[in-house]
Design an enzyme around this catalytic site. Sequence first.
Site, PDB file in Angstrom:
ATOM      1  N   SER A  24       0.835  -1.209   0.000  1.00  0.00           N
ATOM      2  CA  SER A  24       0.000   0.000   0.000  1.00  0.00           C
ATOM      3  C   SER A  24       0.867   1.254   0.000  1.00  0.00           C
ATOM      4  O   SER A  24       0.359   2.353   0.143  1.00  0.00           O
ATOM      5  CB  SER A  24      -0.908   0.007   1.235  1.00  0.00           C
ATOM      6  OG  SER A  24      -0.126  -0.100   2.411  1.00  0.00           O
ATOM      7  N   ASN A 111      -1.568  -2.323  13.605  1.00  0.00           N
ATOM      8  CA  ASN A 111      -3.020  -2.115  13.627  1.00  0.00           C
ATOM      9  C   ASN A 111      -3.408  -0.850  14.396  1.00  0.00           C
ATOM     10  O   ASN A 111      -4.247  -0.073  13.952  1.00  0.00           O
ATOM     11  CB  ASN A 111      -3.715  -3.341  14.228  1.00  0.00           C
ATOM     12  CG  ASN A 111      -3.468  -4.582  13.401  1.00  0.00           C
ATOM     13  OD1 ASN A 111      -2.943  -4.503  12.291  1.00  0.00           O
ATOM     14  ND2 ASN A 111      -3.826  -5.745  13.933  1.00  0.00           N
ATOM     15  N   THR A 156     -39.070  27.528  -8.303  1.00  0.00           N
ATOM     16  CA  THR A 156     -39.366  26.170  -7.862  1.00  0.00           C
ATOM     17  C   THR A 156     -39.645  25.381  -9.138  1.00  0.00           C
ATOM     18  O   THR A 156     -40.189  25.946 -10.101  1.00  0.00           O
ATOM     19  CB  THR A 156     -40.588  26.085  -6.923  1.00  0.00           C
ATOM     20  OG1 THR A 156     -41.737  26.482  -7.655  1.00  0.00           O
ATOM     21  CG2 THR A 156     -40.430  26.998  -5.709  1.00  0.00           C
ATOM     22  N   HIS A 157     -39.248  24.130  -9.163  1.00  0.00           N
ATOM     23  CA  HIS A 157     -39.372  23.311 -10.382  1.00  0.00           C
ATOM     24  C   HIS A 157     -38.659  23.960 -11.570  1.00  0.00           C
ATOM     25  O   HIS A 157     -39.040  23.749 -12.721  1.00  0.00           O
ATOM     26  CB  HIS A 157     -40.841  23.053 -10.753  1.00  0.00           C
ATOM     27  CG  HIS A 157     -41.696  22.642  -9.594  1.00  0.00           C
ATOM     28  ND1 HIS A 157     -41.923  21.330  -9.271  1.00  0.00           N
ATOM     29  CD2 HIS A 157     -42.348  23.381  -8.668  1.00  0.00           C
ATOM     30  CE1 HIS A 157     -42.699  21.275  -8.195  1.00  0.00           C
ATOM     31  NE2 HIS A 157     -42.963  22.513  -7.811  1.00  0.00           N
ATOM     32  N   SER A 278     -13.610  26.855 -26.710  1.00  0.00           N
ATOM     33  CA  SER A 278     -13.812  25.642 -27.494  1.00  0.00           C
ATOM     34  C   SER A 278     -12.719  25.571 -28.548  1.00  0.00           C
ATOM     35  O   SER A 278     -12.314  26.590 -29.106  1.00  0.00           O
ATOM     36  CB  SER A 278     -15.180  25.692 -28.167  1.00  0.00           C
ATOM     37  OG  SER A 278     -15.214  24.807 -29.268  1.00  0.00           O
ATOM     38  N   LYS A 284     -17.309  30.401 -28.267  1.00  0.00           N
ATOM     39  CA  LYS A 284     -17.701  29.789 -26.994  1.00  0.00           C
ATOM     40  C   LYS A 284     -16.891  30.277 -25.806  1.00  0.00           C
ATOM     41  O   LYS A 284     -15.694  30.475 -25.879  1.00  0.00           O
ATOM     42  CB  LYS A 284     -17.535  28.258 -27.077  1.00  0.00           C
ATOM     43  CG  LYS A 284     -18.508  27.573 -28.006  1.00  0.00           C
ATOM     44  CD  LYS A 284     -19.938  27.588 -27.491  1.00  0.00           C
ATOM     45  CE  LYS A 284     -20.150  26.676 -26.313  1.00  0.00           C
ATOM     46  NZ  LYS A 284     -20.327  25.294 -26.676  1.00  0.00           N
ATOM     47  N   GLU A 291     -18.748  23.071 -14.192  1.00  0.00           N
ATOM     48  CA  GLU A 291     -19.112  21.722 -14.657  1.00  0.00           C
ATOM     49  C   GLU A 291     -18.272  20.647 -13.974  1.00  0.00           C
ATOM     50  O   GLU A 291     -18.774  19.594 -13.591  1.00  0.00           O
ATOM     51  CB  GLU A 291     -18.925  21.618 -16.175  1.00  0.00           C
ATOM     52  CG  GLU A 291     -19.969  22.362 -16.972  1.00  0.00           C
ATOM     53  CD  GLU A 291     -19.616  22.364 -18.455  1.00  0.00           C
ATOM     54  OE1 GLU A 291     -20.317  21.690 -19.212  1.00  0.00           O
ATOM     55  OE2 GLU A 291     -18.640  23.031 -18.850  1.00  0.00           O
ATOM     56  N   GLN A 323      -7.226  -1.694   4.819  1.00  0.00           N
ATOM     57  CA  GLN A 323      -6.198  -0.940   4.105  1.00  0.00           C
ATOM     58  C   GLN A 323      -6.802  -0.179   2.915  1.00  0.00           C
ATOM     59  O   GLN A 323      -6.255   0.829   2.464  1.00  0.00           O
ATOM     60  CB  GLN A 323      -5.127  -1.923   3.613  1.00  0.00           C
ATOM     61  CG  GLN A 323      -4.012  -1.317   2.819  1.00  0.00           C
ATOM     62  CD  GLN A 323      -2.863  -2.314   2.652  1.00  0.00           C
ATOM     63  OE1 GLN A 323      -2.191  -2.649   3.611  1.00  0.00           O
ATOM     64  NE2 GLN A 323      -2.676  -2.802   1.439  1.00  0.00           N
ATOM     65  N   LYS A 326      -7.849   3.976   2.498  1.00  0.00           N
ATOM     66  CA  LYS A 326      -7.043   5.187   2.361  1.00  0.00           C
ATOM     67  C   LYS A 326      -7.144   5.841   0.989  1.00  0.00           C
ATOM     68  O   LYS A 326      -7.278   7.060   0.910  1.00  0.00           O
ATOM     69  CB  LYS A 326      -5.592   4.888   2.721  1.00  0.00           C
ATOM     70  CG  LYS A 326      -5.376   4.933   4.219  1.00  0.00           C
ATOM     71  CD  LYS A 326      -4.013   4.464   4.598  1.00  0.00           C
ATOM     72  CE  LYS A 326      -4.079   3.453   5.717  1.00  0.00           C
ATOM     73  NZ  LYS A 326      -4.835   2.226   5.411  1.00  0.00           N
TER      74      LYS A 326
END
Length: 463
Positions: A24, A111, A156-157, A278, A284, A291, A323, A326
Amino acid sequence: MSKKMWGGRFAEGTHRAVEAFTASIDVDRRLFAFDIQGSIAHCRMLAETRIIDQEESAQLIEGLGRIRREIERGEFQFDDSLEDIHMHVEDRLFQIVGKVARKLHTARSRNDQVALDTRLYLRYETDAILEGLRRLRRVLVDLARQHLDVILPGYTHLQRAQPVLLAHHLLAYYEMFSRDAARLAEGRRRIDVMPLGSAALAGTTYPIDRQYTADLLGFAAVSGNSLDAVADRDFVIEFLGTASICMIHFSRLAEELVLWSSAEFGFVELSDAFATGSSIMPQKKNPDVPELVRGKVGSVIGALVAVLTTMKALPLAYNRDMQEDKAPLFQAVDTLKACIHVVSEMLPRMTFKADRMRQATETGGLSATDLADYLVGKGLAFRDAHDCVGRAVAWSLEQGRELHQLSLAELKSFSDKIDEGVFDVLTTRQMIERRIAYGGTASANVQAALARAEADLDREVDP
Ligand code: ARG
């Protein structure tokens, strides 16, 4: 094949494939500073309790310090056959100080050592993340203060609903990130527990002083059950849960910035330094940063699920499966910190298009609820008012006009309770300012919320 530290009972060497599979070191080498810090505290405790003598302890501590410097300078040789960071440090210590190095691991197991290292690491990173979140929350509060008079439609929505202050919207994110900080601080208390001295699983026969080690390392508590101490990764899971929730908040903010920076919304413009172009379409300006922030949430939730799944149904106490905690933990910490940093830098450099936001509040019937509330003020039951305004909205839509553009006579045709005063109520400003109930978007509320947030941040920095 090198001689293993645990090689005594083995007749045959480890297969190369097993060495590669079980190693590891590529992942856990980044724990080196915490591993050495823990070993130094352990040495001092062993000397304090006369389990080793002062001279031996001093030699070990000096050797450990030298290893730390070697690793920091990139002069240290890593090798798969030594499995993990704990073995690497011990092996190198032997090369530096000779056979006294073999006393370092007295009254200790890998340990409890790895549990200690992970806790030291995560406590340190939690503090760094709390600091980053404090900075981000300050950025949000500062933006809210700078834009106290900007109004935009609340949704909303994803349909225009009612106008709100931009500051109110920004402070919603302040609330979210403040809850994340509170969750982190709460989880930190459960990280801040010292497991060393649990040894492999059952505790140790040596007369160690665990409180002494805990004090040296600044831990608030000492673990109370040796089996649990080496088997517990709740603190990792809890952190990843908090990190996932925080990333969800980032993804929601990022999504709004993607939408808001589109031509369709036009509510914000990202600074050139925080947008990308772009390779084919010259016109662009893409919101790649938001994103990617939105996209990175997947890997953090993935880390949470990975560790939950690894820990599920493991028998007590330590199992090598653990192990695997991590890599996901480190990756989630890195991702969260990167998002906090880039968003904190991006937000203050964005331009809010106040005119576009205001224009967007002027169409879409945003005043319908306020007209209904007005009729309630004139004695109608809310459901009757709702019904009446619904008919007025349908009619105004047919006309291609907004409610506030109808004449008094037209409005009266839906309810004779409507009088001249209605036009006051239907202004965007009034729609904001009448929402005075605690927590609403009236500017008095928002200013008070802003003052509370600023006071909280000042207190956190200077307790
Ligand atoms: N590299 C191990 C881990 O990260 C350290 C503990 C290994 N203990 C053992 N008995 N094999 O979990």
